[in-house]
Motif scaffolding. Structure first.
Motif, PDB file in Angstrom:
ATOM      1  N   GLY A  41       0.792  -1.232   0.000  1.00 49.85           N
ATOM      2  CA  GLY A  41       0.000   0.000   0.000  1.00 49.85           C
ATOM      3  C   GLY A  41       0.822   1.279   0.000  1.00 49.85           C
ATOM      4  N   SER A  42       2.155   1.196   0.148  1.00 48.89           N
ATOM      5  CA  SER A  42       2.996   2.406   0.150  1.00 48.89           C
ATOM      6  C   SER A  42       3.060   3.069  -1.219  1.00 48.89           C
ATOM      7  CB  SER A  42       4.430   2.070   0.574  1.00 48.89           C
ATOM      8  OG  SER A  42       4.517   1.780   1.939  1.00 48.89           O
ATOM      9  N   GLU A  43       3.172   2.258  -2.264  1.00 48.44           N
ATOM     10  CA  GLU A  43       3.361   2.816  -3.609  1.00 48.44           C
ATOM     11  C   GLU A  43       2.075   3.404  -4.186  1.00 48.44           C
ATOM     12  OE1 GLU A  43       5.198   1.590  -7.979  1.00 48.44           O
ATOM     13  OE2 GLU A  43       5.163   0.110  -6.380  1.00 48.44           O
ATOM     14  N   ASP A  44       0.941   2.855  -3.824  1.00 45.66           N
ATOM     15  CA  ASP A  44      -0.306   3.383  -4.380  1.00 45.66           C
ATOM     16  C   ASP A  44      -0.988   4.389  -3.444  1.00 45.66           C
ATOM     17  OD1 ASP A  44      -1.370   1.660  -2.489  1.00 45.66           O
ATOM     18  OD2 ASP A  44      -2.147   0.228  -3.957  1.00 45.66           O
ATOM     19  N   GLY A  45      -0.306   4.780  -2.362  1.00 40.15           N
ATOM     20  CA  GLY A  45      -0.806   5.838  -1.486  1.00 40.15           C
ATOM     21  C   GLY A  45      -1.874   5.415  -0.499  1.00 40.15           C
ATOM     22  N   LEU A  72      -7.215  -2.982   1.674  1.00 42.57           N
ATOM     23  CA  LEU A  72      -6.874  -3.993   2.675  1.00 42.57           C
ATOM     24  C   LEU A  72      -5.386  -4.313   2.603  1.00 42.57           C
ATOM     25  CD1 LEU A  72      -9.916  -6.409   2.397  1.00 42.57           C
ATOM     26  CD2 LEU A  72      -9.475  -4.671   4.130  1.00 42.57           C
ATOM     27  N   VAL A  73      -4.599  -3.581   3.374  1.00 41.14           N
ATOM     28  CA  VAL A  73      -3.161  -3.799   3.395  1.00 41.14           C
ATOM     29  C   VAL A  73      -2.782  -4.582   4.644  1.00 41.14           C
ATOM     30  CG1 VAL A  73      -2.627  -1.800   1.978  1.00 41.14           C
ATOM     31  CG2 VAL A  73      -2.760  -1.537   4.456  1.00 41.14           C
ATOM     32  N   GLY A  74      -1.701  -5.317   4.547  1.00 35.34           N
ATOM     33  CA  GLY A  74      -1.240  -6.161   5.640  1.00 35.34           C
ATOM     34  C   GLY A  74      -0.788  -5.362   6.848  1.00 35.34           C
ATOM     35  N   PRO A  75      -0.567  -6.063   7.954  1.00 34.77           N
ATOM     36  CA  PRO A  75      -0.188  -5.390   9.199  1.00 34.77           C
ATOM     37  C   PRO A  75       1.204  -4.782   9.141  1.00 34.77           C
ATOM     38  CG  PRO A  75      -0.134  -7.772   9.461  1.00 34.77           C
ATOM     39  CD  PRO A  75      -0.703  -7.507   8.098  1.00 34.77           C
ATOM     40  N   LEU A  76       1.384  -3.743   9.911  1.00 31.83           N
ATOM     41  CA  LEU A  76       2.681  -3.119  10.113  1.00 31.83           C
ATOM     42  C   LEU A  76       3.363  -3.856  11.255  1.00 31.83           C
ATOM     43  CD1 LEU A  76       4.498  -0.680   9.346  1.00 31.83           C
ATOM     44  CD2 LEU A  76       3.284   0.624  11.096  1.00 31.83           C
ATOM     45  N   GLY A 132      -1.942  -1.568   9.221  1.00 36.64           N
ATOM     46  CA  GLY A 132      -2.638  -2.436   8.280  1.00 36.64           C
ATOM     47  C   GLY A 132      -4.133  -2.411   8.550  1.00 36.64           C
ATOM     48  N   ARG A 133      -4.885  -2.922   7.612  1.00 36.64           N
ATOM     49  CA  ARG A 133      -6.347  -2.927   7.759  1.00 36.64           C
ATOM     50  C   ARG A 133      -6.860  -4.234   8.370  1.00 36.64           C
ATOM     51  NH1 ARG A 133      -4.794   1.500   6.825  1.00 36.64           N
ATOM     52  NH2 ARG A 133      -5.502   2.879   5.199  1.00 36.64           N
ATOM     53  N   PHE A 134      -5.940  -5.173   8.581  1.00 39.29           N
ATOM     54  CA  PHE A 134      -6.310  -6.435   9.225  1.00 39.29           C
ATOM     55  C   PHE A 134      -5.068  -7.014   9.899  1.00 39.29           C
ATOM     56  CE2 PHE A 134      -4.785  -7.554   5.046  1.00 39.29           C
ATOM     57  CZ  PHE A 134      -3.990  -8.669   5.280  1.00 39.29           C
ATOM     58  N   GLY A 135      -5.273  -7.863  10.889  1.00 41.08           N
ATOM     59  CA  GLY A 135      -4.183  -8.598  11.504  1.00 41.08           C
ATOM     60  C   GLY A 135      -3.194  -7.773  12.285  1.00 41.08           C
ATOM     61  N   GLN A 136      -3.533  -6.539  12.665  1.00 47.50           N
ATOM     62  CA  GLN A 136      -2.563  -5.712  13.382  1.00 47.50           C
ATOM     63  C   GLN A 136      -2.290  -6.288  14.766  1.00 47.50           C
ATOM     64  OE1 GLN A 136      -0.930  -2.989  11.620  1.00 47.50           O
ATOM     65  NE2 GLN A 136       0.372  -3.682  13.275  1.00 47.50           N
TER      66      GLN A 136
END
Length: 165
Positions: A41-45, A72-76, A132-136
């Motif tokens: 999700g970093s490259e597409d903002g 829906l991006v992965g957890p940080l 992230g939007r899930f699994g944080q």
């Protein structure tokens, strides 16, 4: 505080082939700085940090970040951060991070001079803009503390000129 640089071929590059571009983020301050690499999700903002690449030919964009497909991006994770001593650098597309697909998929189809550029923004409104939007899960508090250590800034690379023949 942070500097971003692009590196590419020293000679003319052939038409129709992807240009090998590498990225370096360097701490230019006298203090320790924290930074994160390219994440889902970093490259597409969609999330921070934002790494926004561009390719220009004759002053016009010919390649750039893809349109966001899915928020829906992965957890940080704590491992997504790098502690940089003064003068230290890292490759934000290297081990453990994602490549910049704009650079890894675009192949110039015409001869000419191309300018490759990259901006990095960490200027989020809230630290939660990095998550992230899930699994944080249980790492949420730890990563929010790391996000707070990252300086808030936007830096842009000096354009990398690539001659394509």
């Amino acid at each position: 505080m942070l500097e971003i640089a692009l590196h590419g071929p020293a000679r003319a590059h052939p038409v129709g082939r992807q240009v090998p571009v590498t990225v370096t983020v360097r701490n230019t301050s006298r203090d320790v700085v924290w930074a994160a690499g390219v994440l889902d999700g970093s490259e597409d903002g969609v999330r921070y940090p934002r790494y926004l690449p561009s390719v220009l030919r004759d002053g016009r964009p010919v390649a750039g970040p893809p349109a966001p497909e899915d928020p829906l991006v992965g957890p940080l994770r704590p491992g997504d951060f790098r502690r940089l001593a003064p003068g230290e650098s890292f490759d934000p597309t290297g081990h453990g991070f994602l490549p910049l697909t704009t650079f890894t998929t675009y192949a110039p189809d015409l001869p000419g001079r191309y300018l490759y550029g990259l901006s990095l923004s960490t200027e989020s409104d809230t630290p939660e803009d990095w998550l992230g939007r899930f699994g944080q899960g249980e790492e949420r508090a730890a990563v929010l503390e790391l996000v707070k250590r990252v300086p808030r800034l936007t830096v842009t690379s000096v354009p990398l000129e690539v001659v394509v023949e």
